[in-house]
Design an enzyme around this catalytic site. Sequence first.
Site, PDB file in Angstrom:
ATOM      1  N   PRO A  62       0.985  -1.262  -0.055  1.00  0.00           N
ATOM      2  CA  PRO A  62       0.065  -0.102  -0.036  1.00  0.00           C
ATOM      3  C   PRO A  62       0.873   1.315   0.025  1.00  0.00           C
ATOM      4  O   PRO A  62       2.027   1.362   0.734  1.00  0.00           O
ATOM      5  CB  PRO A  62      -0.605   0.026   1.301  1.00  0.00           C
ATOM      6  CG  PRO A  62       0.151  -0.778   2.243  1.00  0.00           C
ATOM      7  CD  PRO A  62       0.858  -1.872   1.277  1.00  0.00           C
ATOM      8  N   CYS A  99       3.493  29.551 -14.903  1.00  0.00           N
ATOM      9  CA  CYS A  99       3.000  29.929 -16.395  1.00  0.00           C
ATOM     10  C   CYS A  99       2.669  28.664 -17.288  1.00  0.00           C
ATOM     11  O   CYS A  99       3.144  28.565 -18.221  1.00  0.00           O
ATOM     12  CB  CYS A  99       4.297  30.691 -17.062  1.00  0.00           C
ATOM     13  SG  CYS A  99       4.698  32.034 -16.013  1.00  0.00           S
ATOM     14  N   GLU A 100       1.406  28.326 -16.780  1.00  0.00           N
ATOM     15  CA  GLU A 100       0.796  27.155 -17.651  1.00  0.00           C
ATOM     16  C   GLU A 100      -0.623  27.071 -17.292  1.00  0.00           C
ATOM     17  O   GLU A 100      -0.964  27.392 -16.057  1.00  0.00           O
ATOM     18  CB  GLU A 100       1.108  25.749 -17.211  1.00  0.00           C
ATOM     19  CG  GLU A 100       2.550  25.406 -17.391  1.00  0.00           C
ATOM     20  CD  GLU A 100       2.704  24.437 -18.661  1.00  0.00           C
ATOM     21  OE1 GLU A 100       2.033  24.046 -19.114  1.00  0.00           O
ATOM     22  OE2 GLU A 100       3.944  24.300 -18.946  1.00  0.00           O
ATOM     23  N   TYR A 116       1.903  10.842  -3.276  1.00  0.00           N
ATOM     24  CA  TYR A 116       2.124  11.268  -4.413  1.00  0.00           C
ATOM     25  C   TYR A 116       1.970  13.047  -4.480  1.00  0.00           C
ATOM     26  O   TYR A 116       1.475  13.736  -5.692  1.00  0.00           O
ATOM     27  CB  TYR A 116       0.866  10.881  -5.453  1.00  0.00           C
ATOM     28  CG  TYR A 116       1.005   9.288  -5.537  1.00  0.00           C
ATOM     29  CD1 TYR A 116       2.121   8.599  -6.034  1.00  0.00           C
ATOM     30  CD2 TYR A 116       0.170   8.617  -5.091  1.00  0.00           C
ATOM     31  CE1 TYR A 116       2.196   7.266  -5.878  1.00  0.00           C
ATOM     32  CE2 TYR A 116       0.376   6.983  -4.781  1.00  0.00           C
ATOM     33  CZ  TYR A 116       1.385   6.463  -5.600  1.00  0.00           C
ATOM     34  OH  TYR A 116       1.399   5.210  -5.303  1.00  0.00           O
TER      35      TYR A 116
HETATM   36  C1  LIG Z   1       2.546   2.386  -6.940  1.00  0.00           C
HETATM   37  C2  LIG Z   1       2.580   0.832  -6.900  1.00  0.00           C
HETATM   38  C3  LIG Z   1       2.210   0.593  -5.427  1.00  0.00           C
HETATM   39  C4  LIG Z   1       1.284   1.330  -4.739  1.00  0.00           C
HETATM   40  O1  LIG Z   1       0.206   1.934  -5.163  1.00  0.00           O
HETATM   41  P1  LIG Z   1      -0.955   2.678  -4.333  1.00  0.00           P
HETATM   42  O2  LIG Z   1      -2.125   2.908  -5.024  1.00  0.00           O
HETATM   43  O3  LIG Z   1      -0.284   3.964  -3.651  1.00  0.00           O
HETATM   44  O4  LIG Z   1      -1.264   1.616  -3.003  1.00  0.00           O
HETATM   45  C5  LIG Z   1       2.280  -0.893  -5.250  1.00  0.00           C
HETATM   46  N1  LIG Z   1       2.844  -1.651  -5.919  1.00  0.00           N
HETATM   47  C6  LIG Z   1       3.689  -1.294  -7.120  1.00  0.00           C
HETATM   48  C7  LIG Z   1       4.249  -2.375  -7.802  1.00  0.00           C
HETATM   49  C8  LIG Z   1       3.418   0.075  -7.364  1.00  0.00           C
HETATM   50  O5  LIG Z   1       3.854   0.371  -8.333  1.00  0.00           O
END
Ligand SMILES: *Cc1c(COP(=O)(O)O)cnc(C)c1O
Length: 419
Positions: free
Chosen positions: A275, A344-345, A373
Amino acid sequence: MMHDFHYVNDELYCESVRVKDIAWRIGTPFYLYSHKTFVEHLEKLQRAFKSVKPLICFSMKANSNLAILRTLVKKGAGLDIVSGGELFRAKKVLCPPSRIVYAGVGKTDQEIEDAIRTGILLFNVESIPELSRIERIAGKLRKKVNVSLRVNPDVDPGTHEHIATGKAETKFGLDMDTVHLVFMRADQYPHLLICGIHVHIGSQIVRGEPFVKAFRKILLFLTHLEKEGHKVEFLNLGGGLGIIYSDERPQTADEFAKQILPLFKGKKYTFIFEPGRFIAGNSGVLVSRVLYIKETQAKNFAIIDGGMNDLIRPALYGSFHDIWPLKKKGLTRKSTYDVVGPICESGDFLAKNRALQELHPNDLVAFASAGAYGFSMSSNYNARPRAAEVLVRGSKFEVVRERETYLDLIRGERIPRWV
Ligand SMILES: *Cc1c(COP(=O)(O)O)cnc(C)c1O
């Protein structure tokens, strides 16, 4: 409790710290994280799945601040990494190598070698050429390396197409026929122990069905493999659990476990989860200051000191982040704003057509659910130093990443004599 941001006397607090006090001390914009919220989300998953004692590897790309990673590692989490840089971070926070898993379609020789030398638990392999490459490097280092194969189950997770990874037309994983062939020809890879199956179908998945559908397919496939005598020790079910940004009703950790665990009843795998968003998303906010209110014939713009370089999700995915004023002003009228940054976008917006309490220059606002993120996707676009990051625990707070300076912006650049 979804998170530890709340109002006391109409002022926004993170745990026991008034957010305004941090803004006064360090300026804006900054990311603000709640230690307690991070830990609670990890623990929710640990509790929900405790009957199978999974290894929960926090997906570092969601938020890779060392203070956050150390917090989670101390609580028993492992780390899911996708680059050599993330491996470096994992080592910095003393994550036991036996709790590191490494995914990604483009691992370089150097990255593979570093990970083997570190002794990580598993590579999640995404292609046959990658498998051959890990075999070659493991041979050179005279090591036997654990490998799990990422299966692309070809299911639609019902999420934004940029974050759907489990459909056949995406670049991720291997189809089941290919994975089957690899198991049959495992002796071609004497330095690899092919011992796991990995599946990660996408991100911000709010319903249980796509998971269940994907995992059913995986289960059938596993049964087939095992009938042929292949041994699978690790079952990595990826990440992807959705969170609340506005009016989503995502499954809770408990609901998720109730749907998933019965599928694998009686199976003796070591379960792994990865996660990212579920743990980090609601644990952080981005705090920013209103610079100008610009009223045009078409719109009201609230121009703030945070931009798409700080939080790119609205521009990139059309994502929604709730906006919390640091001070609520009881009965004032609401106005509708486009909340935009200085970049500037035209894509530089954090919210569009949002009804908010009337805003004025110097007002402070927090963008909710920005812990995942957020900072990790930030950039220096428009030569903007990246924001500070602050961690709160109880009544304590500390800057866990300093605001970048102008000198940071040009670090490593040089002007050749011949220009
Ligand atoms: C990005 C990613 C995750 C995490 O995804 P979430 O949606 O943030 O839980 C888990 N495993 C892999 C391989 C990923 O690329």
